[in-house]
Design an enzyme around this catalytic site. Sequence first.
Site, PDB file in Angstrom:
ATOM      1  N   ILE A  92     105.923 133.944  44.024  1.00 50.68           N
ATOM      2  CA  ILE A  92     104.554 133.629  44.449  1.00 50.68           C
ATOM      3  C   ILE A  92     104.531 132.372  45.317  1.00 50.68           C
ATOM      4  O   ILE A  92     103.688 132.243  46.213  1.00 50.68           O
ATOM      5  CB  ILE A  92     103.614 133.500  43.214  1.00 50.68           C
ATOM      6  CG1 ILE A  92     102.143 133.356  43.624  1.00 50.68           C
ATOM      7  CG2 ILE A  92     104.014 132.337  42.320  1.00 50.68           C
ATOM      8  CD1 ILE A  92     101.520 134.590  44.195  1.00 50.68           C
ATOM      9  N   ASP A  93     105.488 131.448  45.094  1.00 48.76           N
ATOM     10  CA  ASP A  93     105.542 130.247  45.943  1.00 48.76           C
ATOM     11  C   ASP A  93     105.869 130.629  47.385  1.00 48.76           C
ATOM     12  O   ASP A  93     105.298 130.089  48.341  1.00 48.76           O
ATOM     13  CB  ASP A  93     106.551 129.218  45.401  1.00 48.76           C
ATOM     14  CG  ASP A  93     107.966 129.771  45.218  1.00 48.76           C
ATOM     15  OD1 ASP A  93     108.153 131.011  45.199  1.00 48.76           O
ATOM     16  OD2 ASP A  93     108.904 128.959  45.091  1.00 48.76           O
TER      17      ASP A  93
HETATM   18  N1  ATP Z   1     110.928 113.177  41.769  1.00 47.80           N
HETATM   19  C1  ATP Z   1     111.641 114.257  42.089  1.00 47.80           C
HETATM   20  N2  ATP Z   1     111.992 115.154  41.140  1.00 47.80           N
HETATM   21  C2  ATP Z   1     112.682 116.255  41.453  1.00 47.80           C
HETATM   22  N3  ATP Z   1     113.104 116.542  42.691  1.00 47.80           N
HETATM   23  C3  ATP Z   1     112.803 115.680  43.671  1.00 47.80           C
HETATM   24  C4  ATP Z   1     112.054 114.506  43.435  1.00 47.80           C
HETATM   25  N4  ATP Z   1     111.889 113.867  44.618  1.00 47.80           N
HETATM   26  C5  ATP Z   1     112.511 114.598  45.541  1.00 47.80           C
HETATM   27  N5  ATP Z   1     113.064 115.676  44.992  1.00 47.80           N
HETATM   28  C6  ATP Z   1     113.853 116.669  45.720  1.00 47.80           C
HETATM   29  O1  ATP Z   1     113.134 117.864  45.733  1.00 47.80           O
HETATM   30  C7  ATP Z   1     114.007 118.971  45.551  1.00 47.80           C
HETATM   31  C8  ATP Z   1     113.262 120.024  44.803  1.00 47.80           C
HETATM   32  O2  ATP Z   1     112.279 120.447  45.678  1.00 47.80           O
HETATM   33  P1  ATP Z   1     110.834 120.866  45.186  1.00 47.80           P
HETATM   34  O3  ATP Z   1     110.208 119.755  44.451  1.00 47.80           O
HETATM   35  O4  ATP Z   1     110.153 121.440  46.361  1.00 47.80           O
HETATM   36  O5  ATP Z   1     111.340 121.970  44.190  1.00 47.80           O
HETATM   37  P2  ATP Z   1     110.524 122.905  43.250  1.00 47.80           P
HETATM   38  O6  ATP Z   1     109.232 123.281  43.899  1.00 47.80           O
HETATM   39  O7  ATP Z   1     110.451 122.357  41.896  1.00 47.80           O
HETATM   40  O8  ATP Z   1     111.543 124.060  43.266  1.00 47.80           O
HETATM   41  P3  ATP Z   1     111.436 125.476  43.946  1.00 47.80           P
HETATM   42  O9  ATP Z   1     110.304 125.421  44.951  1.00 47.80           O
HETATM   43  O10 ATP Z   1     112.731 125.692  44.614  1.00 47.80           O
HETATM   44  O11 ATP Z   1     111.178 126.329  42.777  1.00 47.80           O
HETATM   45  C9  ATP Z   1     115.240 118.456  44.835  1.00 47.80           C
HETATM   46  O12 ATP Z   1     116.400 119.006  45.407  1.00 47.80           O
HETATM   47  C10 ATP Z   1     115.191 116.940  45.062  1.00 47.80           C
HETATM   48  O13 ATP Z   1     116.199 116.527  45.958  1.00 47.80           O
HETATM   49  C1  PAU Z   2     113.405 131.837  45.142  1.00 51.79           C
HETATM   50  C2  PAU Z   2     112.554 130.939  44.274  1.00 51.79           C
HETATM   51  C3  PAU Z   2     113.374 130.419  43.098  1.00 51.79           C
HETATM   52  C4  PAU Z   2     112.129 129.750  45.142  1.00 51.79           C
HETATM   53  O1  PAU Z   2     111.324 128.876  44.428  1.00 51.79           O
HETATM   54  C5  PAU Z   2     111.276 131.683  43.788  1.00 51.79           C
HETATM   55  O2  PAU Z   2     110.496 132.051  44.883  1.00 51.79           O
HETATM   56  C6  PAU Z   2     111.613 132.904  42.989  1.00 51.79           C
HETATM   57  O3  PAU Z   2     111.927 132.825  41.842  1.00 51.79           O
HETATM   58  N1  PAU Z   2     111.531 134.097  43.656  1.00 51.79           N
HETATM   59  C7  PAU Z   2     111.765 135.377  43.073  1.00 51.79           C
HETATM   60  C8  PAU Z   2     112.732 136.186  43.853  1.00 51.79           C
HETATM   61  C9  PAU Z   2     112.321 136.497  45.282  1.00 51.79           C
HETATM   62  O4  PAU Z   2     111.509 135.797  45.882  1.00 51.79           O
HETATM   63  O5  PAU Z   2     112.854 137.487  45.826  1.00 51.79           O
END
Ligand code: ATP
Ligand code: PAU
Length: 264
Positions: A111-112
Amino acid sequence: MIGNSRLHWSWFVDKAIVCAWDTDYLPEAVIEQLAKSQTLEDLPPEIFLPIQRGRDIGTEKLITTTPEFPLPLYLASVVPSETRLWQTYPNVQLITLEQVPLEGMYPTLGIDRALALWGAGQNWSFPVLVIDAGTALTFTGADSKRCLVGGAILPGFGLQFATLGGRTGQLPNVTLPQQLPKRYALNTQEAIHSGVIYTIVAGVKDFIQAWWELFAEGNVVVTGGDRIFLLNYLQYEAPDIAERLKIEANLVFLGMRQLSPFPK
Ligand SMILES: Nc1ncnc2c1ncn2[C@@H]1O[C@H](COP(=O)(O)OP(=O)(O)OP(=O)(O)O)[C@@H](O)[C@H]1O
Ligand SMILES: CC(C)(CO)[C@@H](O)C(=O)NCCC(=O)O
Ligand SMILES: [K+]
């Protein structure tokens, strides 16, 4: 938005994003406190400290709005165990793929990715490719008919470093350097930096070039926690490409506010 590393928050007044911030995952007690809050002052500091400290530009506008309590919460999540925790909240609406008006989505699409793609298309126009430099690094594209072209998923910078540090006997844990490292490193830390960064940057470059072969005028938008690092490296390695990229921290929220109808 529940991501794989942390929670991403935005305070909406109607369709305006008043402010946006990130927190760690939160325990049930905090969710319960949020559910019981009847005023802005009651809100749990674990969530609202950035607002309560008044550091955010949107704060003044917030204080003059009188939201309903418990605060309506629109939730999108790619972490089912965390989704379950938040579904105990009394005023929660779960955002699902059915609400995103893109064509051609497959059922397990994150969904992201869908929300970020929709937000990018709404803000800049389709065709658009989203590069999300998060825990996972993803490419997600849609054509001029708002139809999902597809994409790719690989381990993000942090995850590649953590895997090397955690699954080997001699490699240390490293963090992202601000500058592009030397390609031919003469110590371990820089060798890890070089290997992960140059291969991710080469891959990103290749995906962008392939995108422009499909859609010569296609937009490319970069988001995710590591977006600034990725853009910095690209500016060194491929300045002509970097120049054409859009960068936006709040793509998912731009997508959420453009859902029609905004989920009630
Ligand atoms: N305070 C923080 N905590 C965690 N990650 C951080 C932080 N600040 C910067 N980052 C960076 O953000 C990256 C994670 O990105 P983001 O926060 O967009 O991930 P997420 O939305 O939790 O994960 P995803 O979208 O992949 O499910 C990490 O690789 C890290 O380097
Ligand atoms: C690929 C991630 C982990 C990125 O946050 C997330 O969008 C997810 O779990 N997706 C499901 C698999 C797909 O998007 O095909
Ligand atoms: K998993």
